[in-house]
Design a protein around this motif. Structure first.
Motif, PDB file in Angstrom:
ATOM      1  N   GLU A  48       0.828  -1.211   0.000  1.00  0.00           N
ATOM      2  CA  GLU A  48       0.000   0.000   0.000  1.00  0.00           C
ATOM      3  C   GLU A  48       0.859   1.257   0.000  1.00  0.00           C
ATOM      4  OE1 GLU A  48      -2.588  -0.504   3.374  1.00  0.00           O
ATOM      5  OE2 GLU A  48      -3.829  -2.004   2.332  1.00  0.00           O
ATOM      6  N   ARG A  49       1.940   1.240   0.791  1.00  0.00           N
ATOM      7  CA  ARG A  49       2.842   2.398   0.825  1.00  0.00           C
ATOM      8  C   ARG A  49       3.547   2.589  -0.515  1.00  0.00           C
ATOM      9  NH1 ARG A  49       5.293   4.595   5.944  1.00  0.00           N
ATOM     10  NH2 ARG A  49       3.955   3.904   7.633  1.00  0.00           N
ATOM     11  N   VAL A  50       4.006   1.502  -1.117  1.00  0.00           N
ATOM     12  CA  VAL A  50       4.675   1.603  -2.420  1.00  0.00           C
ATOM     13  C   VAL A  50       3.716   2.201  -3.441  1.00  0.00           C
ATOM     14  CG1 VAL A  50       5.667   0.298  -4.357  1.00  0.00           C
ATOM     15  CG2 VAL A  50       6.347  -0.248  -2.005  1.00  0.00           C
ATOM     16  N   ARG A  51       2.499   1.725  -3.465  1.00  0.00           N
ATOM     17  CA  ARG A  51       1.508   2.248  -4.413  1.00  0.00           C
ATOM     18  C   ARG A  51       1.212   3.727  -4.161  1.00  0.00           C
ATOM     19  NH1 ARG A  51      -2.200  -3.147  -4.615  1.00  0.00           N
ATOM     20  NH2 ARG A  51      -0.992  -4.194  -6.231  1.00  0.00           N
ATOM     21  N   ARG A  52       1.153   4.116  -2.875  1.00  0.00           N
ATOM     22  CA  ARG A  52       0.933   5.529  -2.540  1.00  0.00           C
ATOM     23  C   ARG A  52       2.119   6.373  -2.999  1.00  0.00           C
ATOM     24  NH1 ARG A  52       2.914   7.900   1.547  1.00  0.00           N
ATOM     25  NH2 ARG A  52       2.956   6.099   2.930  1.00  0.00           N
ATOM     26  N   LEU A  53       3.343   5.884  -2.768  1.00  0.00           N
ATOM     27  CA  LEU A  53       4.536   6.617  -3.210  1.00  0.00           C
ATOM     28  C   LEU A  53       4.563   6.752  -4.731  1.00  0.00           C
ATOM     29  CD1 LEU A  53       7.088   5.045  -0.713  1.00  0.00           C
ATOM     30  CD2 LEU A  53       6.366   7.450  -0.764  1.00  0.00           C
ATOM     31  N   GLU A  54       4.071   5.757  -5.437  1.00  0.00           N
ATOM     32  CA  GLU A  54       3.963   5.835  -6.901  1.00  0.00           C
ATOM     33  C   GLU A  54       2.909   6.878  -7.293  1.00  0.00           C
ATOM     34  OE1 GLU A  54       5.156   1.199  -7.943  1.00  0.00           O
ATOM     35  OE2 GLU A  54       3.028   1.754  -7.800  1.00  0.00           O
ATOM     36  N   ARG A  55       1.735   6.802  -6.675  1.00  0.00           N
ATOM     37  CA  ARG A  55       0.645   7.750  -6.983  1.00  0.00           C
ATOM     38  C   ARG A  55       1.067   9.186  -6.735  1.00  0.00           C
ATOM     39  NH1 ARG A  55      -2.542   4.397  -4.081  1.00  0.00           N
ATOM     40  NH2 ARG A  55      -2.523   5.814  -2.313  1.00  0.00           N
ATOM     41  N   GLU A  56       1.795   9.408  -5.644  1.00  0.00           N
ATOM     42  CA  GLU A  56       2.185  10.766  -5.269  1.00  0.00           C
ATOM     43  C   GLU A  56       3.406  11.261  -6.041  1.00  0.00           C
ATOM     44  OE1 GLU A  56       2.604  10.682  -1.016  1.00  0.00           O
ATOM     45  OE2 GLU A  56       0.440  10.542  -0.697  1.00  0.00           O
ATOM     46  N   GLY A  57       3.979  10.424  -6.894  1.00  0.00           N
ATOM     47  CA  GLY A  57       5.077  10.875  -7.746  1.00  0.00           C
ATOM     48  C   GLY A  57       6.468  10.762  -7.154  1.00  0.00           C
ATOM     49  N   TYR A  58       6.606  10.168  -5.974  1.00  0.00           N
ATOM     50  CA  TYR A  58       7.946   9.941  -5.421  1.00  0.00           C
ATOM     51  C   TYR A  58       8.668   8.873  -6.233  1.00  0.00           C
ATOM     52  CZ  TYR A  58       6.691  12.685  -1.328  1.00  0.00           C
ATOM     53  OH  TYR A  58       6.313  13.702  -0.497  1.00  0.00           O
ATOM     54  N   ILE A  59       7.936   7.875  -6.689  1.00  0.00           N
ATOM     55  CA  ILE A  59       8.471   6.832  -7.566  1.00  0.00           C
ATOM     56  C   ILE A  59       7.864   7.093  -8.936  1.00  0.00           C
ATOM     57  CG2 ILE A  59       8.571   4.361  -8.051  1.00  0.00           C
ATOM     58  CD1 ILE A  59       8.102   3.921  -4.997  1.00  0.00           C
ATOM     59  N   THR A  60       8.728   7.365  -9.906  1.00  0.00           N
ATOM     60  CA  THR A  60       8.224   7.731 -11.234  1.00  0.00           C
ATOM     61  C   THR A  60       8.342   6.608 -12.245  1.00  0.00           C
ATOM     62  OG1 THR A  60      10.345   8.700 -11.851  1.00  0.00           O
ATOM     63  CG2 THR A  60       8.700  10.177 -10.870  1.00  0.00           C
ATOM     64  N   GLY A  61       8.979   5.490 -11.883  1.00  0.00           N
ATOM     65  CA  GLY A  61       9.083   4.367 -12.800  1.00  0.00           C
ATOM     66  C   GLY A  61      10.152   3.394 -12.358  1.00  0.00           C
ATOM     67  N   TYR A  62      10.277   2.317 -13.116  1.00  0.00           N
ATOM     68  CA  TYR A  62      11.268   1.279 -12.848  1.00  0.00           C
ATOM     69  C   TYR A  62      11.956   0.963 -14.167  1.00  0.00           C
ATOM     70  CZ  TYR A  62       8.458   0.699  -8.644  1.00  0.00           C
ATOM     71  OH  TYR A  62       7.772   0.925  -7.477  1.00  0.00           O
ATOM     72  N   LYS A  63      13.284   0.812 -14.145  1.00  0.00           N
ATOM     73  CA  LYS A  63      14.024   0.544 -15.371  1.00  0.00           C
ATOM     74  C   LYS A  63      15.150  -0.440 -15.111  1.00  0.00           C
ATOM     75  CE  LYS A  63      13.286   4.854 -17.728  1.00  0.00           C
ATOM     76  NZ  LYS A  63      13.798   5.688 -18.761  1.00  0.00           N
ATOM     77  N   ALA A  64      15.558  -1.112 -16.177  1.00  0.00           N
ATOM     78  CA  ALA A  64      16.770  -1.920 -16.143  1.00  0.00           C
ATOM     79  C   ALA A  64      17.942  -1.009 -16.494  1.00  0.00           C
ATOM     80  CB  ALA A  64      16.672  -3.060 -17.150  1.00  0.00           C
ATOM     81  N   ILE A  65      19.074  -1.231 -15.869  1.00  0.00           N
ATOM     82  CA  ILE A  65      20.292  -0.482 -16.185  1.00  0.00           C
ATOM     83  C   ILE A  65      21.081  -1.329 -17.177  1.00  0.00           C
ATOM     84  CG2 ILE A  65      22.407   0.520 -15.274  1.00  0.00           C
ATOM     85  CD1 ILE A  65      20.839   0.788 -12.572  1.00  0.00           C
ATOM     86  N   LEU A  66      21.305  -0.779 -18.361  1.00  0.00           N
ATOM     87  CA  LEU A  66      21.938  -1.522 -19.444  1.00  0.00           C
ATOM     88  C   LEU A  66      23.423  -1.186 -19.565  1.00  0.00           C
ATOM     89  CD1 LEU A  66      19.138  -1.031 -22.123  1.00  0.00           C
ATOM     90  CD2 LEU A  66      19.319  -2.799 -20.360  1.00  0.00           C
ATOM     91  N   ASN A  67      24.195  -2.110 -20.110  1.00  0.00           N
ATOM     92  CA  ASN A  67      25.615  -1.915 -20.328  1.00  0.00           C
ATOM     93  C   ASN A  67      25.806  -1.281 -21.704  1.00  0.00           C
ATOM     94  OD1 ASN A  67      28.324  -2.212 -21.066  1.00  0.00           O
ATOM     95  ND2 ASN A  67      28.561  -4.064 -19.844  1.00  0.00           N
ATOM     96  N   PRO A  68      26.183   0.004 -21.768  1.00  0.00           N
ATOM     97  CA  PRO A  68      26.281   0.687 -23.061  1.00  0.00           C
ATOM     98  C   PRO A  68      27.330   0.072 -23.990  1.00  0.00           C
ATOM     99  CG  PRO A  68      26.978   2.134 -21.273  1.00  0.00           C
ATOM    100  CD  PRO A  68      26.474   0.886 -20.643  1.00  0.00           C
ATOM    101  N   ALA A  69      28.439  -0.406 -23.453  1.00  0.00           N
ATOM    102  CA  ALA A  69      29.491  -0.975 -24.292  1.00  0.00           C
ATOM    103  C   ALA A  69      28.997  -2.227 -25.015  1.00  0.00           C
ATOM    104  CB  ALA A  69      30.725  -1.290 -23.453  1.00  0.00           C
ATOM    105  N   LYS A  70      28.214  -3.046 -24.339  1.00  0.00           N
ATOM    106  CA  LYS A  70      27.698  -4.273 -24.955  1.00  0.00           C
ATOM    107  C   LYS A  70      26.640  -3.982 -26.018  1.00  0.00           C
ATOM    108  CE  LYS A  70      28.736  -7.721 -21.538  1.00  0.00           C
ATOM    109  NZ  LYS A  70      29.453  -8.697 -22.320  1.00  0.00           N
ATOM    110  N   LEU A  71      26.083  -2.776 -25.989  1.00  0.00           N
ATOM    111  CA  LEU A  71      25.028  -2.409 -26.926  1.00  0.00           C
ATOM    112  C   LEU A  71      25.512  -1.433 -28.001  1.00  0.00           C
ATOM    113  CD1 LEU A  71      22.233  -2.101 -24.269  1.00  0.00           C
ATOM    114  CD2 LEU A  71      22.443  -3.869 -26.023  1.00  0.00           C
ATOM    115  N   GLY A  72      26.822  -1.311 -28.152  1.00  0.00           N
ATOM    116  CA  GLY A  72      27.362  -0.448 -29.198  1.00  0.00           C
ATOM    117  C   GLY A  72      27.220   1.034 -28.921  1.00  0.00           C
ATOM    118  N   ALA A  73      27.209   1.410 -27.666  1.00  0.00           N
ATOM    119  CA  ALA A  73      27.103   2.821 -27.300  1.00  0.00           C
ATOM    120  C   ALA A  73      28.147   3.157 -26.237  1.00  0.00           C
ATOM    121  CB  ALA A  73      25.702   3.136 -26.803  1.00  0.00           C
ATOM    122  N   GLY A  74      29.376   2.714 -26.479  1.00  0.00           N
ATOM    123  CA  GLY A  74      30.432   2.839 -25.480  1.00  0.00           C
ATOM    124  C   GLY A  74      31.086   4.199 -25.368  1.00  0.00           C
ATOM    125  N   LEU A  75      30.851   5.091 -26.335  1.00  0.00           N
ATOM    126  CA  LEU A  75      31.460   6.423 -26.276  1.00  0.00           C
ATOM    127  C   LEU A  75      30.457   7.403 -25.680  1.00  0.00           C
ATOM    128  CD1 LEU A  75      33.926   8.189 -27.007  1.00  0.00           C
ATOM    129  CD2 LEU A  75      32.757   8.712 -29.160  1.00  0.00           C
TER     130      LEU A  75
END
Length: 173
Positions: A48-75
């Motif tokens: 319930e608290r997590v959902r409230r924090l999401e609703r109130e904008g404290y949590i704006t999303g969830y993402k995976a952190i990707l390795n740029p070098a492995k995806l051809g974006a190393g510079l």
């Protein structure tokens, strides 16, 4: 302790809210059962608290952190942009134009000797030269650019310090 003031316009984050935010920042894929154990709540109130924090904008999303070098974006490059300010709406034009550029990771209007700081990741210097000539220099009102090529990333984080002391007030509005 009541978390809303008399007008209902401001709420204070308590210790548990702050702990939830800190734990989710460390691991956004943590199960609710594990999160509730770490913050000292049973599963339902924790969710319930997590959902409230999401609703109130404290949590704006969830993402995976990707390795740029492995995806051809190393510079990684940072680009200072100075605008030609001979039109009244140069900032609005520039802001609108960068919204549609997936090659740019970040764009910040800054104070100082230039107007914007851009962050981009590309495969190599040839790809950056193409990005610069075909995209960045064609943005509205660009007068001057200075590029900084990152030689080594010493620290990179998106984490925000969640203060443990007094409550964090939610801005009114």
């Amino acid at each position: 302790m009541k978390n809303e003031d008399v007008t209902g316009s401001q709420r204070i984050l308590d210790r548990i809210d702050k702990n939830i935010l800190s734990e989710l920042q460390k691991d956004g894929r943590i199960s609710n059962a594990d999160l509730s154990k770490r913050v000292g709540l049973s599963a339902t109130p924790c969710l319930e608290r997590v959902r409230r924090l999401e609703r109130e904008g404290y949590i704006t999303g969830y993402k995976a952190i990707l390795n740029p070098a492995k995806l051809g974006a190393g510079l990684l490059v940072f680009v200072e942009i100075t605008l030609n300010k001979n039109q009244p709406d140069v900032f609005e034009q520039f802001n609108k134009a960068v919204q549609n550029l997936p090659d740019l990771q970040e764009c910040h209007l800054v104070s100082g000797n230039f107007d914007y700081l851009l962050k981009a990741r590309v495969s190599d210097m040839t790809a950056y030269r193409k990005l610069l000539s075909d995209t960045i220099l064609r943005l509205p009102c660009v007068n001057d650019t200075h590029t900084y090529v990152v030689m080594e990333e010493v620290k990179c984080t998106a984490d925000i310090i969640v203060k443990r002391g007094e409550g964090v007030s939610k801005p009114a509005g």
